[in-house]
Scaffold this motif. Structure first.
Motif, PDB file in Angstrom:
ATOM      1  N   ALA A   6      47.408 -14.442 -40.017  1.00 17.88           N
ATOM      2  CA  ALA A   6      47.740 -13.591 -38.865  1.00 17.88           C
ATOM      3  C   ALA A   6      46.632 -13.600 -37.701  1.00 17.88           C
ATOM      4  N   SER A  44      45.642  -9.038 -33.944  1.00 14.82           N
ATOM      5  CA  SER A  44      46.785  -8.018 -34.177  1.00 14.82           C
ATOM      6  C   SER A  44      46.524  -7.207 -35.472  1.00 14.82           C
ATOM      7  N   ASP A  45      47.456  -6.424 -35.830  1.00 21.89           N
ATOM      8  CA  ASP A  45      47.541  -5.756 -37.133  1.00 21.89           C
ATOM      9  C   ASP A  45      48.409  -6.347 -38.107  1.00 21.89           C
ATOM     10  N   ASP A  46      48.890  -7.556 -37.844  1.00 20.41           N
ATOM     11  CA  ASP A  46      49.743  -8.079 -39.003  1.00 20.41           C
ATOM     12  C   ASP A  46      48.877  -8.460 -40.224  1.00 20.41           C
ATOM     13  N   ALA A  47      49.623  -8.647 -41.358  1.00 19.78           N
ATOM     14  CA  ALA A  47      48.929  -9.246 -42.378  1.00 19.78           C
ATOM     15  C   ALA A  47      48.903 -10.632 -42.543  1.00 19.78           C
ATOM     16  N   SER A  48      47.757 -11.066 -43.258  1.00 13.89           N
ATOM     17  CA  SER A  48      48.057 -12.630 -43.704  1.00 13.89           C
ATOM     18  C   SER A  48      48.450 -12.701 -44.884  1.00 13.89           C
ATOM     19  N   ARG A  49      49.172 -13.872 -45.385  1.00 15.21           N
ATOM     20  CA  ARG A  49      49.729 -14.146 -46.579  1.00 15.21           C
ATOM     21  C   ARG A  49      49.271 -15.576 -46.941  1.00 15.21           C
ATOM     22  N   GLU A  73      50.625 -10.883 -50.193  1.00 12.38           N
ATOM     23  CA  GLU A  73      50.232 -10.360 -48.646  1.00 12.38           C
ATOM     24  C   GLU A  73      49.070  -9.368 -48.839  1.00 12.38           C
ATOM     25  N   SER A 100      45.911  -5.384 -44.382  1.00 14.88           N
ATOM     26  CA  SER A 100      45.861  -5.529 -42.819  1.00 14.88           C
ATOM     27  C   SER A 100      44.677  -5.576 -42.426  1.00 14.88           C
ATOM     28  N   ASN A 101      43.650  -4.869 -42.843  1.00 14.47           N
ATOM     29  CA  ASN A 101      42.299  -4.898 -42.534  1.00 14.47           C
ATOM     30  C   ASN A 101      41.590  -5.923 -43.213  1.00 14.47           C
ATOM     31  N   SER A 104      41.177 -10.395 -43.469  1.00 15.79           N
ATOM     32  CA  SER A 104      41.394 -11.696 -42.731  1.00 15.79           C
ATOM     33  C   SER A 104      40.809 -12.602 -43.391  1.00 15.79           C
ATOM     34  N   GLN A 156      36.238  -8.498 -44.363  1.00 11.97           N
ATOM     35  CA  GLN A 156      36.762  -7.213 -44.006  1.00 11.97           C
ATOM     36  C   GLN A 156      35.626  -6.361 -43.157  1.00 11.97           C
TER      37      GLN A 156
END
Length: 238
Positions: free
Chosen positions: A79, A83-88, A168, A171-172, A174, A210
């Motif tokens: 992500a 943004s506030d999207d979550a990486s997967r 997933e 969100s915090n 990356s 983080q």
């Protein structure tokens, strides 16, 4: 003459009510939660846990490729850090041995463009199906589209095992990924880490962040061993 002490107030005599006790407990719970969250952000506990899980996944996928004779890869959907999207991430394996492109950065750009084209094509196909008359796709066009879809899916298919499951991230937390075929780490879009049936993988580094906390996973290409340090290592110069 002995004087009796002054009478206590009615409030002091009756003590705290049940409602007041509940409010006090609620305030204490909120303060405790804030302290725990703050400590977690300071120590990077979620990133540290993600690092441990990812190290296990990498080792498991390395062994899977070596034992099955198939090329596997770990697919990172990163992500945008802003943004506030979550990486997967999730694992995929091909039916056999597959080589990788030498120009990894160019391949990743093509892959992102391909995904965008497929998304647009999917929207167009759905729109065409809802239309009537000459605007609807013909049988030949539909067969070609289906063949293309099957060919794309047959290259790599999703793989899950006891130690490898789609994940997933919080969100915090990356990620960024570097392999030897890249000049710099990729921090958004798609990134791949390949594992080959001959018993080796790519020289790679995965960064887990983080806040101000960073962990670096370094993957050995010949053994699949993962080394973890609690700092951000520089990308090796080729």
């Amino acid at each position: 003459m002995r004087h009796s002490p002054a009478p206590l107030s009615r409030r002091a005599q009756r003590g705290l009510t049940l409602i007041e006790i509940c409010i006090a407990l609620l305030i204490a719970a909120v303060l405790f939660s804030a302290v725990v969250t703050g400590v977690g952000a300071i120590t990077g506990s979620k990133a540290k846990a993600t690092t441990s899980e990812l190290a296990g996944v990498i080792r498991s996928l390395y062994e899977t490729a070596a034992l099955s004779g198939k090329t596997c890869r770990l697919v990172f959907e990163l992500a945008d850090p802003k943004s506030d999207d979550a990486s997967r991430y999730h694992a995929e394996c091909a039916e056999g041995a597959v080589t990788t492109a030498r120009d990894r950065e160019g391949a990743l750009k093509d892959e992102n463009l391909s995904r965008e084209d497929e998304a647009r094509r999917g929207k167009d196909e759905r729109r065409n199906f809802t239309q009537s008359g000459s605007g609807a796709p013909g049988l030949k066009e539909l067969m070609e589209q289906e063949q293309h879809r099957v060919e794309q899916a047959a290259r790599f298919s999703s793989y899950t095992g006891e130690e490898v499951a789609p994940r997933e991230l919080p969100s915090n937390v990356s990620l960024s990924v570097w392999t030897r075929q890249q000049k710099k780490a990729v921090d958004q879009g798609v990134a791949y880490l390949y594992f080959f049936p001959q018993g080796y993988t790519e020289k790679a580094q995965v960064y887990v962040r983080q806040g101000d906390n960073v962990w670096t996973l370094t993957i050995s290409p010949l053994t699949g061993k993962v080394s973890v340090v609690d700092e951000e290592l520089e990308v090796p110069r080729s």
